[in-house]
Each structure stands twice: as C-alpha cells, then as structure tokens.
Design a protein around this motif. Sequence first.
Motif, PDB file in Angstrom:
ATOM      1  N   UNK A 111      44.110  45.822  24.575  1.00 29.82           N
ATOM      2  CA  UNK A 111      43.088  46.618  25.228  1.00 29.82           C
ATOM      3  C   UNK A 111      41.985  45.758  25.596  1.00 29.82           C
ATOM      4  N   UNK A 112      41.674  45.811  26.855  1.00 30.88           N
ATOM      5  CA  UNK A 112      40.534  44.926  27.369  1.00 30.88           C
ATOM      6  C   UNK A 112      39.930  45.848  28.677  1.00 30.88           C
ATOM      7  N   UNK A 113      38.469  46.066  28.254  1.00 26.83           N
ATOM      8  CA  UNK A 113      37.862  47.085  28.937  1.00 26.83           C
ATOM      9  C   UNK A 113      36.378  46.601  29.060  1.00 26.83           C
ATOM     10  N   UNK A 114      35.480  47.272  29.951  1.00 23.50           N
ATOM     11  CA  UNK A 114      34.281  46.975  29.858  1.00 23.50           C
ATOM     12  C   UNK A 114      33.597  48.052  28.882  1.00 23.50           C
ATOM     13  N   UNK A 115      32.632  47.589  28.258  1.00 24.23           N
ATOM     14  CA  UNK A 115      31.786  48.298  26.991  1.00 24.23           C
ATOM     15  C   UNK A 115      30.939  49.247  27.683  1.00 24.23           C
ATOM     16  N   UNK A 116      31.172  50.865  27.407  1.00 27.42           N
ATOM     17  CA  UNK A 116      30.274  51.595  28.107  1.00 27.42           C
ATOM     18  C   UNK A 116      28.937  51.234  27.718  1.00 27.42           C
ATOM     19  N   UNK A 117      27.860  51.659  28.897  1.00 25.66           N
ATOM     20  CA  UNK A 117      26.513  51.375  28.755  1.00 25.66           C
ATOM     21  C   UNK A 117      26.039  50.004  28.797  1.00 25.66           C
ATOM     22  N   UNK A 118      27.040  48.820  29.033  1.00 28.55           N
ATOM     23  CA  UNK A 118      26.594  47.433  28.986  1.00 28.55           C
ATOM     24  C   UNK A 118      26.142  46.953  30.305  1.00 28.55           C
ATOM     25  N   UNK A 119      26.401  47.372  31.497  1.00 26.04           N
ATOM     26  CA  UNK A 119      26.182  46.939  32.575  1.00 26.04           C
ATOM     27  C   UNK A 119      24.873  46.802  33.284  1.00 26.04           C
ATOM     28  N   UNK A 120      24.472  45.858  33.741  1.00 25.31           N
ATOM     29  CA  UNK A 120      22.871  45.660  34.331  1.00 25.31           C
ATOM     30  C   UNK A 120      23.112  45.396  35.643  1.00 25.31           C
ATOM     31  N   UNK A 121      22.019  45.323  36.564  1.00 25.11           N
ATOM     32  CA  UNK A 121      21.766  45.148  37.877  1.00 25.11           C
ATOM     33  C   UNK A 121      22.609  46.003  38.563  1.00 25.11           C
ATOM     34  N   UNK A 122      23.517  45.471  39.675  1.00 28.80           N
ATOM     35  CA  UNK A 122      24.294  46.355  40.255  1.00 28.80           C
ATOM     36  C   UNK A 122      25.772  46.657  39.796  1.00 28.80           C
ATOM     37  N   UNK A 123      25.757  46.191  38.491  1.00 29.35           N
ATOM     38  CA  UNK A 123      26.969  46.596  37.805  1.00 29.35           C
ATOM     39  C   UNK A 123      26.671  47.670  36.635  1.00 29.35           C
ATOM     40  N   UNK A 124      25.503  48.229  36.695  1.00 28.35           N
ATOM     41  CA  UNK A 124      24.935  49.396  35.911  1.00 28.35           C
ATOM     42  C   UNK A 124      25.854  50.626  35.840  1.00 28.35           C
ATOM     43  N   UNK A 125      26.482  51.041  34.930  1.00 35.70           N
ATOM     44  CA  UNK A 125      27.108  52.131  34.981  1.00 35.70           C
ATOM     45  C   UNK A 125      28.570  51.793  35.013  1.00 35.70           C
ATOM     46  N   UNK A 126      29.100  50.406  35.066  1.00 39.41           N
ATOM     47  CA  UNK A 126      30.409  50.103  35.219  1.00 39.41           C
ATOM     48  C   UNK A 126      31.121  50.564  34.002  1.00 39.41           C
ATOM     49  N   UNK A 127      32.520  51.018  34.132  1.00 36.60           N
ATOM     50  CA  UNK A 127      33.664  51.156  33.348  1.00 36.60           C
ATOM     51  C   UNK A 127      34.788  50.873  33.887  1.00 36.60           C
ATOM     52  N   UNK A 128      35.862  50.542  33.193  1.00 36.35           N
ATOM     53  CA  UNK A 128      37.130  50.304  33.751  1.00 36.35           C
ATOM     54  C   UNK A 128      37.935  49.568  32.641  1.00 36.35           C
ATOM     55  N   UNK A 129      39.024  49.054  33.172  1.00 40.64           N
ATOM     56  CA  UNK A 129      39.844  48.273  32.332  1.00 40.64           C
ATOM     57  C   UNK A 129      40.474  47.169  32.895  1.00 40.64           C
ATOM     58  N   UNK A 130      40.868  46.166  32.196  1.00 41.10           N
ATOM     59  CA  UNK A 130      41.264  44.752  32.674  1.00 41.10           C
ATOM     60  C   UNK A 130      42.746  44.560  32.235  1.00 41.10           C
ATOM     61  N   UNK A 131      43.675  43.885  33.201  1.00 34.64           N
ATOM     62  CA  UNK A 131      45.021  44.035  32.727  1.00 34.64           C
ATOM     63  C   UNK A 131      45.305  42.586  32.729  1.00 34.64           C
ATOM     64  N   UNK A 132      45.857  41.799  31.880  1.00 32.03           N
ATOM     65  CA  UNK A 132      46.121  40.229  31.615  1.00 32.03           C
ATOM     66  C   UNK A 132      47.435  40.202  32.213  1.00 32.03           C
ATOM     67  N   UNK A 133      47.556  39.106  32.661  1.00 30.31           N
ATOM     68  CA  UNK A 133      48.869  38.471  32.929  1.00 30.31           C
ATOM     69  C   UNK A 133      48.835  36.995  32.915  1.00 30.31           C
ATOM     70  N   UNK A 134      48.864  36.367  31.649  1.00 27.17           N
ATOM     71  CA  UNK A 134      48.228  35.019  31.352  1.00 27.17           C
ATOM     72  C   UNK A 134      46.930  35.070  31.658  1.00 27.17           C
ATOM     73  N   UNK A 135      46.239  33.986  32.629  1.00 28.80           N
ATOM     74  CA  UNK A 135      44.800  34.039  33.054  1.00 28.80           C
ATOM     75  C   UNK A 135      44.640  34.808  34.250  1.00 28.80           C
ATOM     76  N   UNK A 136      45.621  35.537  34.798  1.00 25.37           N
ATOM     77  CA  UNK A 136      45.494  36.267  36.045  1.00 25.37           C
ATOM     78  C   UNK A 136      45.218  37.734  35.561  1.00 25.37           C
ATOM     79  N   UNK A 137      44.119  38.304  36.167  1.00 23.48           N
ATOM     80  CA  UNK A 137      43.603  39.411  35.625  1.00 23.48           C
ATOM     81  C   UNK A 137      43.589  40.576  36.880  1.00 23.48           C
TER      82      UNK A 137
END
Length: 120
Positions: free
Chosen positions: A88-114
Amino acid sequence: MPETAAAFTIDLKPADPLLEATGRFDFTKDWTGGMTGTSTGLMLSAGDPSTGRAGYVALETFQGEIDGRAGTAVLQQFGTMTDETTLYYEFVPGSGTGELQGIKGKLKLDGHDVEVSYQL
C-alpha cells in the motif's frame, strides 16, 4: 481521478534500529516525470527478506510538483512479503500544502516506475 507517470532513484542508508529485532533505514528520493522533486523518509522493517517473509512501513515527505502543481505532501507505505506480496502506497490525508493541499490518492510501483492516481 487524474493519473500521471513518475520514476524515482533512491539513496537508502541503514540507521540505528529504533526497536529490537527490526531494521531502520533513512532515505532520499529524486522524482522525475509527472511527479518531480525530492522526498526524504524513514523506513522500519522486520522479518527475514532472504526467506521471502518480511514487512516494512515507511513515511516520506515529498516536496516538488505533481503535474505542475507545487507543494508538499506526505506519503505512507506498508508492505509485506509472503507467498502473496502486498504493498500500500498512498498520500497521507491532510498532509498536502500549497497547490497540493487536499491531495489524496494512491501510488502503484513497478520497480522504481510509479503510476500515481490522485485527486485534489
């Protein structure tokens, strides 16, 4: 949900364990692609990776841009290695600042490609 492709290189350094029978690593990542910038983080691990049975948790603070939107956000990872590996690899809720404020979502890894799926 918008998606973007990114890649990273990582500099992983062993550090003093925080708990008995665990490993600790400090790391920095350089991100390129749709997610550009740097992140710094801490990983804790346990188990025996040589036998394919282990687990880890990590937190990292990303600073940079995602699809041209600048700010910071914290990422969290949780992984297990068994007969079925999970990550599981995701953005922590409430952690975004600037233009990333409110970001939520997930990251999917394939080696070092995301593959990054996010919402602002």
